[in-house]
Write a protein that holds these residues in place. Structure first.
Motif, PDB file in Angstrom:
ATOM      1  N   GLY A  29      -8.143 -12.605   6.472  1.00 27.98           N
ATOM      2  CA  GLY A  29      -8.904 -11.358   6.274  1.00 27.98           C
ATOM      3  C   GLY A  29      -7.887 -10.215   5.638  1.00 27.98           C
ATOM      4  O   GLY A  29      -8.350  -9.392   4.560  1.00 27.98           O
ATOM      5  N   GLU A  30      -6.853 -10.084   6.303  1.00 32.40           N
ATOM      6  CA  GLU A  30      -5.777  -8.963   5.558  1.00 32.40           C
ATOM      7  C   GLU A  30      -5.312  -9.326   4.223  1.00 32.40           C
ATOM      8  O   GLU A  30      -5.467  -8.388   3.289  1.00 32.40           O
ATOM      9  N   CYS A  31      -5.410 -10.569   3.675  1.00 36.05           N
ATOM     10  CA  CYS A  31      -4.894 -10.971   2.639  1.00 36.05           C
ATOM     11  C   CYS A  31      -6.040 -10.589   1.639  1.00 36.05           C
ATOM     12  O   CYS A  31      -5.956 -10.102   0.385  1.00 36.05           O
ATOM     13  N   MET A  32      -7.559 -10.915   2.026  1.00 37.30           N
ATOM     14  CA  MET A  32      -8.669 -10.694   1.368  1.00 37.30           C
ATOM     15  C   MET A  32      -8.672  -9.040   1.104  1.00 37.30           C
ATOM     16  O   MET A  32      -9.236  -8.539   0.167  1.00 37.30           O
ATOM     17  N   HIS A  33      -8.457  -8.364   2.132  1.00 34.74           N
ATOM     18  CA  HIS A  33      -8.402  -6.936   1.976  1.00 34.74           C
ATOM     19  C   HIS A  33      -7.618  -6.377   0.961  1.00 34.74           C
ATOM     20  O   HIS A  33      -7.874  -5.488   0.189  1.00 34.74           O
ATOM     21  N   HIS A  34      -6.302  -6.814   0.954  1.00 33.76           N
ATOM     22  CA  HIS A  34      -5.259  -6.512  -0.164  1.00 33.76           C
ATOM     23  C   HIS A  34      -5.881  -6.788  -1.716  1.00 33.76           C
ATOM     24  O   HIS A  34      -5.780  -6.337  -2.612  1.00 33.76           O
ATOM     25  N   PHE A  35      -6.649  -7.928  -1.552  1.00 36.69           N
ATOM     26  CA  PHE A  35      -7.024  -8.484  -2.870  1.00 36.69           C
ATOM     27  C   PHE A  35      -8.236  -7.502  -3.461  1.00 36.69           C
ATOM     28  O   PHE A  35      -8.326  -7.141  -4.613  1.00 36.69           O
ATOM     29  N   SER A  36      -8.980  -7.197  -2.431  1.00 45.12           N
ATOM     30  CA  SER A  36     -10.224  -6.404  -2.799  1.00 45.12           C
ATOM     31  C   SER A  36      -9.733  -5.075  -3.052  1.00 45.12           C
ATOM     32  O   SER A  36     -10.377  -4.436  -3.850  1.00 45.12           O
ATOM     33  N   SER A  37      -8.999  -4.677  -2.552  1.00 43.38           N
ATOM     34  CA  SER A  37      -8.121  -3.166  -2.836  1.00 43.38           C
ATOM     35  C   SER A  37      -7.660  -3.171  -4.501  1.00 43.38           C
ATOM     36  O   SER A  37      -8.016  -2.309  -5.023  1.00 43.38           O
ATOM     37  N   VAL A  38      -6.915  -4.115  -4.887  1.00 44.79           N
ATOM     38  CA  VAL A  38      -6.773  -4.363  -6.150  1.00 44.79           C
ATOM     39  C   VAL A  38      -7.828  -4.480  -6.898  1.00 44.79           C
ATOM     40  O   VAL A  38      -7.902  -3.545  -8.145  1.00 44.79           O
ATOM     41  N   GLU A  39      -8.702  -5.283  -6.670  1.00 40.67           N
ATOM     42  CA  GLU A  39     -10.029  -5.381  -7.506  1.00 40.67           C
ATOM     43  C   GLU A  39     -10.845  -4.162  -7.679  1.00 40.67           C
ATOM     44  O   GLU A  39     -11.252  -3.836  -8.682  1.00 40.67           O
ATOM     45  N   ARG A 160       0.227  -2.636  -3.535  1.00 38.91           N
ATOM     46  CA  ARG A 160       0.241  -1.294  -3.427  1.00 38.91           C
ATOM     47  C   ARG A 160       0.902  -0.687  -4.860  1.00 38.91           C
ATOM     48  O   ARG A 160       0.658   0.161  -5.188  1.00 38.91           O
ATOM     49  N   LYS A 161       1.817  -1.287  -5.088  1.00 40.73           N
ATOM     50  CA  LYS A 161       2.593  -0.866  -6.243  1.00 40.73           C
ATOM     51  C   LYS A 161       1.594  -0.845  -7.707  1.00 40.73           C
ATOM     52  O   LYS A 161       1.595   0.162  -8.194  1.00 40.73           O
ATOM     53  N   LEU A 162       0.663  -1.961  -7.895  1.00 36.37           N
ATOM     54  CA  LEU A 162      -0.307  -1.906  -8.574  1.00 36.37           C
ATOM     55  C   LEU A 162      -1.218  -0.940  -8.647  1.00 36.37           C
ATOM     56  O   LEU A 162      -1.595  -0.113  -9.650  1.00 36.37           O
TER      57      LEU A 162
END
Length: 180
Positions: A29-39, A160-162
């Motif tokens: 879920g945390e991985c998905m959160h970070h992917f969703s933030s980037v998307e 975060r960088k992106l």
């Protein structure tokens, strides 16, 4: 001779499966959160670039996220209408895609089984099935807990960088739009 079949000897599991599945799902879920933030940042950036684009250019706004990554790379890459403003973001975007795109597909589309090693750490066994050139392509990958945690940290840092670079790009696009 009538032999009585031996009953399997239950092996006590020292681990709490509920806690293990909770930990695995929290990691996923945390991985998905970070992917969703980037998307979300990619999509917002494409919309900002579309609003600020020069009149003689087009910014593509396609449906699938992989297509949006391509559209953004084209818009901010060499020869793109936002190559000057997007120079720094282009590098972060390329880096993110190189390190994280396959991981995202693996995480989102793979069928995961959970196991536990002898030290009590979880291990994911992931099976994938895709179609390449009209042929089925199966995959089997294994990731242990420490590697999974390291991948999450890399994803968090790269994301975060992106997203920060894309925020700066949106500000530059807004400045360009205001100057129109």
């Amino acid at each position: 001779m009538n032999a009585i079949p031996e009953q399997p000897v239950p092996i006590p599991i020292a681990n709490n499966w509920g806690a293990i599945y909770t930990a695995v799902n929290a990691w996923r879920g945390e991985c998905m959160h970070h992917f969703s933030s980037v998307e979300l940042a990619v999509t917002r950036t494409l919309l900002a670039l579309e609003a600020a684009r020069p009149d003689d250019t087009t910014i593509q706004l396609r449906h699938l996220i992989g297509q949006r990554f391509e559209d953004l790379a084209k818009a901010i890459g060499p020869g793109g209408p936002f190559a000057h403003e997007g120079g720094g973001a282009a590098g972060y975007l390329a880096h993110f895609r190189e390190r994280q795109e396959a991981f995202r597909a693996w995480l989102c589309h793979g069928n995961i089984s959970v196991s536990v090693d002898s030290s009590g750490h979880w291990v994911l066994v992931l099976r994938t099935l895709s179609i390449r050139g009209r042929q089925a392509e199966t995959g089997l990958d294994v990731i242990d807990q420490s590697t999974a945690e390291r991948r999450l940290q890399e994803l968090r840092t790269d994301g975060r960088k992106l997203t920060a670079a894309l925020g700066n790009l949106r500000e530059a696009a807004a400045t360009r739009q205001a100057a129109k």
